[in-house]
Design a protein around this motif. Structure first.
Motif, PDB file in Angstrom:
ATOM      1  N   ASP A 329     -15.260  41.405  23.746  1.00  0.00           N
ATOM      2  CA  ASP A 329     -15.527  41.048  22.353  1.00  0.00           C
ATOM      3  C   ASP A 329     -15.472  39.522  22.241  1.00  0.00           C
ATOM      4  N   GLN A 362     -21.516  44.208  21.249  1.00  0.00           N
ATOM      5  CA  GLN A 362     -20.339  44.030  20.391  1.00  0.00           C
ATOM      6  C   GLN A 362     -20.097  42.544  20.098  1.00  0.00           C
ATOM      7  N   THR A 366     -19.949  40.672  16.465  1.00  0.00           N
ATOM      8  CA  THR A 366     -18.814  39.885  15.974  1.00  0.00           C
ATOM      9  C   THR A 366     -19.266  38.477  15.570  1.00  0.00           C
TER      10      THR A 366
END
Length: 458
Positions: A329, A362, A366
């Protein structure tokens, strides 16, 4: 042309001091004025003409001390002669006790005379001239030390002195034999001095060339393997400094603009057409706004290390940099680079965020949540990564959204183009949404990319 000075300039250039031809000519004029006799005056004069910054001054001092350093020649100097006794009785005793073997004959060979007279300054000058004649500056490897030392001694006149020494040894005269012993001792001391001189020249000349060679190798070496070199950070800072100098100068010229002929003529009408005031066409120059998104998983982390090091060394020309790092992430790491030194910030980034399983989908999600609305027409977004997504969802629509808002979206991939799209690589799917997509595997490629980035933002 002064060969000693030319050799010294060559040594300075090899050790990173930039010296132009005109500065060399200035140095020659300075030497003409002060000469080589006074070491402190010579150093001061050459420093003023050849060293331009504090860093160059430091390198100059080190080079000067090595290049113009000679071991002590006091050993060659003759002891001060005692005044003759004034008392007649003492004079008689002195004459009667003198031994012919203690008073060597005078040497006739030039080198022998120089050594017997013990003139240290003359010896230093002769050694410097002999070094030029013997081309000691061309020494490449330490094993050539004996060869160049012999050449130097021959250039100083060793052959004639040895002929004189051997002839004196064969003589029955005690003073001639004393001369032979003195010459032999002086020859050994001189040989030792020459050996040390050649060693210093090797360290001075060869270190400059070996450093240039090492830098050339480092610039072509894969970024993944660069950590094997101890001084790679200094090289990155040096390249960044060069880019800063180039683009700061270009920015100043660009900001001043071109001469506005019409306005200049109109404003000088009151002066009867004499051009006393100049007016320039000005153009607004935006400083680049950069968002760097770096994959710090696995081996890619080493590539990100150098991109971040480069970007944060360019604060004079890129003042607005935000950095993001991701593996599984994404997280913004700008605050670490603002509050810590660059090495600590990079280590924090790699240690706390690296090591996870890479998930580009992902991470793009973000990034979009964090700051997509802050990406605008002034923003350059740089993504550094191999685009290997472990067969997860690539989320190309998120990349398209970033590209539609940004001034440009650049993807630097540490893999060669031949590997793009192989296995779990999503590079061929991401590439259509990039302004540029290029392999970036070495410092040379990274420097070229950043140079282009600065040029296109002006």
């Amino acid at each position: 042309m002064d060969r000693i000075l030319v050799d010294f300039v060559k040594a300075l250039r090899g050790n990173g001091v930039r010296i132009s031809t005109s500065e060399t000519l200035d140095a020659i004029h300075a030497v003409d004025l002060v000469g080589y006799g006074q070491r402190s005056q010579l150093k001061s004069a050459l420093s003023l003409t050849l060293a331009k910054s504090e860093e160059e001054k430091s390198r100059f001092d080190s080079c000067f001390d090595q290049f113009f350093h000679f071991n002590s020649f006091e050993q060659f100097e003759q002891p001060t002669q005692k005044p003759p006794p004034k008392n007649p009785l003492e004079r008689i005793i002195s004459l009667s006790s003198s031994n012919p073997a203690d008073n060597p004959a005078e040497a006739e060979s030039p080198l022998g005379q120089m050594l017997m007279q013990g003139d240290g300054q003359a010896l230093a000058s002769a050694m410097a001239n002999a070094a030029s004649v013997a081309n000691v500056r061309d020494i490449k490897v330490m094993t050539q030390k004996g060869l160049y030392g012999r050449r130097m001694m021959m250039a100083m006149g060793l052959e004639a002195m040895e002929q004189e020494m051997w002839a004196a040894e064969a003589s029955d005269d005690l003073q001639e034999q004393a001369l032979a012993r003195s010459l032999r001792d002086a020859r050994e001391r001189l040989r030792e001095e020459v050996k040390h001189y050649v060693e210093r020249q090797y360290l001075l000349q060869a270190s400059g060339e070996s450093r240039a060679l090492r830098e050339s190798v480092m610039r072509e070496t894969s970024l993944e393997n660069l950590r094997e070199f101890k001084d790679v950070q200094n090289l990155v800072r040096k390249l960044a400094k060069k880019l800063v100098a180039t683009h700061s100068r270009r920015r100043k010229v660009y900001q001043r603009g071109k001469l506005d002929v019409r306005n200049t003529i109109r404003h000088n009408i009151p002066y009867s057409g004499v051009l006393l005031e100049t007016h320039w066409k000005t153009k607004r120059v935006d400083k680049p706004k950069v968002m760097a998104i770096c994959d710090v998983s696995g081996s890619v982390s080493q590539y990100s290390r150098f991109l971040l090091m480069f970007l944060y060394s360019l604060t004079e020309v890129i003042s607005n940099v935000r950095a993001f790092a991701f593996s599984s992430d994404l997280q913004e790491v700008t605050q670490w680079f603002e509050n810590e030194n660059i090495d600590t910030a990079i280590n924090l980034t790699l240690d706390r965020i690296g090591g996870g399983s890479t998930d580009y989908g992902q991470s793009l999600q973000t990034f979009s949540n964090l700051c997509l609305n802050q990406v605008d027409h002034r923003t350059t977004v740089i993504i550094l990564g191999d685009a290997r997504n472990n067969y997860g969802d690539a989320r190309t629509e998120l990349l398209q959204a970033i590209q539609s808002r940004a001034r440009q979206l650049i993807w630097l991939n540490p893999e060669s183009r031949l590997r793009w799209g192989s296995g779990d690589s999503e590079m061929k799917r991401y590439k259509p949404y990039c302004s540029w997509a290029e392999p970036c595997q070495s410092l040379n490629q990274l420097e070229r990319f950043i140079g282009n980035l600065l040029r296109y933002n002006q």
